[in-house]
Design a protein around this motif. Structure first.
Motif, PDB file in Angstrom:
ATOM      1  N   VAL A  98       2.261   8.098   5.196  1.00 56.91           N
ATOM      2  CA  VAL A  98       2.169   8.859   3.946  1.00 56.91           C
ATOM      3  C   VAL A  98       2.276  10.355   4.228  1.00 56.91           C
ATOM      4  O   VAL A  98       2.997  11.093   3.539  1.00 56.91           O
ATOM      5  CB  VAL A  98       0.858   8.526   3.196  1.00 56.91           C
ATOM      6  CG1 VAL A  98       0.656   9.493   2.025  1.00 56.91           C
ATOM      7  CG2 VAL A  98       0.880   7.093   2.694  1.00 56.91           C
ATOM      8  N   ARG A 103       0.946   4.320  -2.734  1.00 60.93           N
ATOM      9  CA  ARG A 103       0.549   5.674  -2.354  1.00 60.93           C
ATOM     10  C   ARG A 103       1.709   6.666  -2.345  1.00 60.93           C
ATOM     11  O   ARG A 103       1.481   7.885  -2.344  1.00 60.93           O
ATOM     12  CB  ARG A 103      -0.134   5.635  -0.982  1.00 60.93           C
ATOM     13  CG  ARG A 103      -1.476   4.917  -1.022  1.00 60.93           C
ATOM     14  CD  ARG A 103      -2.241   5.047   0.266  1.00 60.93           C
ATOM     15  NE  ARG A 103      -2.450   6.440   0.641  1.00 60.93           N
ATOM     16  CZ  ARG A 103      -3.060   6.810   1.767  1.00 60.93           C
ATOM     17  NH1 ARG A 103      -3.493   5.880   2.613  1.00 60.93           N
ATOM     18  NH2 ARG A 103      -3.209   8.089   2.061  1.00 60.93           N
ATOM     19  N   LYS A 161       0.830  -1.212   0.000  1.00 57.62           N
ATOM     20  CA  LYS A 161       0.000   0.000   0.000  1.00 57.62           C
ATOM     21  C   LYS A 161       0.861   1.258   0.000  1.00 57.62           C
ATOM     22  O   LYS A 161       0.553   2.242  -0.685  1.00 57.62           O
ATOM     23  CB  LYS A 161      -0.933  -0.012   1.200  1.00 57.62           C
ATOM     24  CG  LYS A 161      -2.043  -1.052   1.099  1.00 57.62           C
ATOM     25  CD  LYS A 161      -2.911  -1.074   2.339  1.00 57.62           C
ATOM     26  CE  LYS A 161      -4.030  -2.104   2.193  1.00 57.62           C
ATOM     27  NZ  LYS A 161      -4.849  -2.206   3.436  1.00 57.62           N
TER      28      LYS A 161
END
Length: 378
Positions: A352, A292, A288
């Protein structure tokens, strides 16, 4: 940047040429190339593919020009993209001349199969008139008959002899803006050929393992071959040849360069393979985060380690890090030091955000440094 002696690579000294705005050889960074697989005369599809490669970080893109329709489309393609375009030419010298006029930054040819000396002269004249460089592309699968008869089979010596014969043709025309490749699908043959060629000339070298295979097997073969050459300081520009989309070639090329500390772009994730000790699902988390964080271009290192066995140690050597802990709470590190904890459910969004914030800060600092340098130079 490398800080330790055992990480240093002494790069082979080569002449420098230009492929459009990209410098190849000398002290220029090793550039990453790919090649389109669309029909070149389908301008929209070709441009879209090049744009995807650009987002992946490509420096130079090659397109095949087998017919007049392709070279006619080339001018439109060049106008719509942001990277230099190499026109791939085989046999038809007129295609090379047309591609040069259409704005190609480089012509990929074998001077020996262009035809007569007069035709070679016309191609060289066009390259010179329109500011094109040339790549001499030698492949084990298409060696000249006299070399096959001499050596009995494709081998490193035959590849090098072919490359030097082609180089002499250009040098006899007082043309020196060229680079050379000596590719083979056999890793041993390709590496040996490049090593031998690097020893006998100072031409910039385009390195690659041709027809390497699919995404997984081709990545492995290319990493072994290109990694060996780059570690030895050989290679000025490179292509990873995969039976996959061009942007995949670009990503693998960058990963090879980043693994050796030769170039840095985007987020380099250091992660464990996971085991029963993991405090969170490492494999899912890394997948993931790779997706991202793909838009980040600023070089940043990020460690994602499932438990405390290696987590703190890896975090010491990365910009940001996460180590799995108990009760669903995990430790976040910044610049090698413990900083705070985060709950597992919020971890991906949180990481992130941390990476994006750091990237923005580094970009701002770089812009200020560039501005200060420009003011000092005035």
């Amino acid at each position: 940047m490398n800080y330790r002696e055992y990480q240093m690579i002494t790069r082979r000294k080569s002449r420098q040429i230009s492929v459009g705005s990209v410098k190849v050889g000398g002290d220029a960074p090793v550039s990453v190339q790919t090649m389109t697989n669309t029909l070149t005369d389908d301008v929209a599809a070709t441009v879209a593919q090049i744009h995807r490669a650009e987002r992946a970080g490509v420096d130079i893109v090659r397109v095949s020009c087998p017919d007049e329709a392709s070279t006619a489309a080339l001018a439109d393609i060049v106008r719509q993209v942001n990277v230099p375009i190499v026109a791939d030419i085989h046999f038809h010298y007129k295609r090379a001349i047309e591609a040069a006029k259409a704005g190609a930054a480089c012509l990929r040819i074998n001077p020996g199969n262009i035809g007569s000396a007069e035709r070679v002269r016309e191609v060289v004249t066009a390259a010179r008139d329109y500011g094109c460089s040339i790549r001499i592309g030698v492949n084990a699968g298409s060696l000249e008959r006299h070399l096959l008869e001499k050596y009995g089979e494709p081998n490193p010596e035959a590849l090098v002899e072919s490359a030097l014969e082609h180089a002499k043709i250009l040098q006899d025309h007082d043309f020196h803006e060229f680079k050379i490749s000596v590719k083979a699908s056999d890793v041993f043959m390709a590496v040996a050929a490049y090593q031998q060629l690097a020893d006998v000339c100072d031409h910039p070298l385009h390195i690659g393992i041709t027809e390497a295979g699919g995404r997984r097997t081709g990545t492995v073969k290319s990493s072994i071959g290109l990694g060996s050459l780059l570690w030895a300081g050989i290679g000025d520009t490179m292509r990873v040849s995969l039976s996959a989309e061009p942007e995949e070639e670009v990503l693998v090329g960058w990963d090879i360069l980043k693994s050796l500390g030769i170039r840095h772009r985007g987020v380099r994730i250091i992660s464990c393979p996971s085991c029963a000790r993991q405090g969170f699902n490492v494999i899912d988390t890394v997948a993931k985060l790779e997706d991202r964080l793909a838009h980040i271009e600023t070089p940043i290192t990020l460690s994602i380690i499932g438990c405390v066995v290696n987590g703190p140690g890896e975090a010491l050597m990365t910009d940001l890090g996460v180590t799995g802990g108990g009760n669903g709470r995990h430790m976040v590190y910044a610049a090698g030091k413990t900083d705070h904890t985060i709950e597992g459910d919020a971890m991906i969004d949180h990481v992130v955000g941390l990476v994006e914030t750091r990237a923005a800060k580094l970009q701002a600092e770089a812009a200020l440094a560039k501005e200060a340098a420009q003011q000092a130079a005035e």
